[in-house]
Scaffold this motif. Structure first.
Motif, PDB file in Angstrom:
ATOM      1  N   GLY A 105       8.733  -5.459  -4.507  1.00 55.91           N
ATOM      2  CA  GLY A 105       8.361  -5.099  -5.948  1.00 55.91           C
ATOM      3  C   GLY A 105       7.160  -4.259  -5.824  1.00 55.91           C
ATOM      4  O   GLY A 105       6.518  -4.076  -6.709  1.00 55.91           O
ATOM      5  N   ASN A 106       6.686  -3.631  -4.638  1.00 54.17           N
ATOM      6  CA  ASN A 106       5.449  -3.194  -4.523  1.00 54.17           C
ATOM      7  C   ASN A 106       5.884  -1.478  -4.344  1.00 54.17           C
ATOM      8  O   ASN A 106       5.285  -0.766  -5.346  1.00 54.17           O
ATOM      9  N   VAL A 107       6.387  -0.896  -3.262  1.00 53.24           N
ATOM     10  CA  VAL A 107       6.665   0.283  -3.163  1.00 53.24           C
ATOM     11  C   VAL A 107       7.833   0.749  -3.249  1.00 53.24           C
ATOM     12  O   VAL A 107       8.022   2.189  -3.724  1.00 53.24           O
ATOM     13  N   CYS A 108       8.960   0.126  -3.353  1.00 54.89           N
ATOM     14  CA  CYS A 108      10.406   0.618  -3.327  1.00 54.89           C
ATOM     15  C   CYS A 108      10.726   0.840  -4.757  1.00 54.89           C
ATOM     16  O   CYS A 108      11.311   2.012  -4.813  1.00 54.89           O
ATOM     17  N   ASP A 109      10.199   0.361  -5.554  1.00 51.21           N
ATOM     18  CA  ASP A 109      10.333   0.838  -7.244  1.00 51.21           C
ATOM     19  C   ASP A 109       9.855   2.054  -7.270  1.00 51.21           C
ATOM     20  O   ASP A 109      10.785   3.108  -7.784  1.00 51.21           O
TER      21      ASP A 109
END
Length: 287
Positions: A105-109
């Motif tokens: 939920g941090n950098v991948c989206d």
């Protein structure tokens, strides 16, 4: 801590979709901020375990020269739940491959959203390239992959091939890519590089790009280069003469010497054509 994490996530989502005019200015800042948050945000919450600096120093995407992905690697297509291979997913085309954590939920989206924006800005047809995601967490299932695509991209996810792989297959692929992600059991999350792999049609790693600072121009040049004459047009191949890949930044930058050389050659050819035209006209009048 939970409120702080939610505030940070809203901040990330706002940063990941800057206005068109602001995008070129903000992208380098976005890349720096999100790379930092990738290692910081997983520690938010009640868990106390944290990765130490030595662990984080191992997080990298550094393929060896001539590295190739194993085309016969067994994977599952998350859209259909059908077994396939990585080679079939790539389809012999130049490909953008993103290793992702489908529950990150941090950098991948933001990474996925920015890559989608850059691909749309290339102006290339969807059939010119393949866009493949591979989950780095073998515990994630097809439902998690589909949920991530739906929530992050919606209709923009139409051309993506999300793949699920076993723990052994993930280890084989990441080793081939020189891609190192570190699992933190205390926070049940991965610290992983924000990296996009550009592959040639036969699976060779052509470039490692930063999806957090990627532009349509950079991605078009990279796909043209990886496509080895099958992607892009003459103008794109000429542009590659004037732009060079900056491995430190993961971007294509203008090469002043090449630009001056190309401009000089073009000027000489222009003068030669002009002289030839004048001589030809003079002879015709004399005749």
């Amino acid at each position: 801590m939970a409120g702080s994490a939610q505030t940070s996530m809203r901040f990330i989502k706002n940063l990941s979709s800057p206005t068109p005019d602001a995008a070129p200015v903000f992208r380098p800042l976005i890349a720096a901020v999100l790379t930092i948050l990738c290692g910081v945000l997983p520690s938010a919450g009640p868990a106390r375990a944290r990765l130490v600096q030595a662990d984080l120093a191992r997080v990298a995407a550094a393929p060896a020269p001539g590295a190739r992905v194993p085309l016969d690697l067994a994977v599952t297509d998350a859209r259909t739940d059908q077994a396939t291979t990585l080679g079939r997913a790539l389809g012999g085309r130049a490909a953008l491959l993103l290793p992702v954590d489908y529950t990150c939920g941090n950098v991948c989206d933001p990474m996925l959203s920015m890559a989608a924006d850059a691909l749309a800005a290339t102006g290339l047809a969807a059939e010119d390239y393949a866009w493949v995601l591979v989950g780095i967490d073998p515990r994630d299932d097809s439902a998690a992959a589909r949920r991530m695509l739906k929530e992050t991209l919606g209709q923009r996810a139409a051309g993506i091939r999300p793949l699920i792989a076993s723990e052994a297959a993930v280890a084989t692929l990441t080793a081939a890519l020189g891609y190192t992600a570190i699992y933190d059991a205390g926070t049940d999350s991965f610290a992983h590089p924000a990296a996009a792999m550009l592959l040639t049609g036969d699976g060779r790693v052509a470039r490692v790009l930063s999806p957090l600072a990627l532009t349509g121009r950079d991605l078009r040049l990279a796909l043209t280069e990886a496509g080895e004459g099958q992607v892009g047009g003459l103008a794109d191949r000429l542009a590659l003469l004037c732009y060079g890949y900056d491995a430190a930044r993961g971007l294509y930058t203008p090469l002043v010497e090449r630009i001056l050389t190309v401009a000089g050659i073009a000027t000489i050819l222009g003068i030669a054509v002009l002289i030839f035209g004048l001589i030809h006209r003079t002879r015709r009048r004399a005749a």
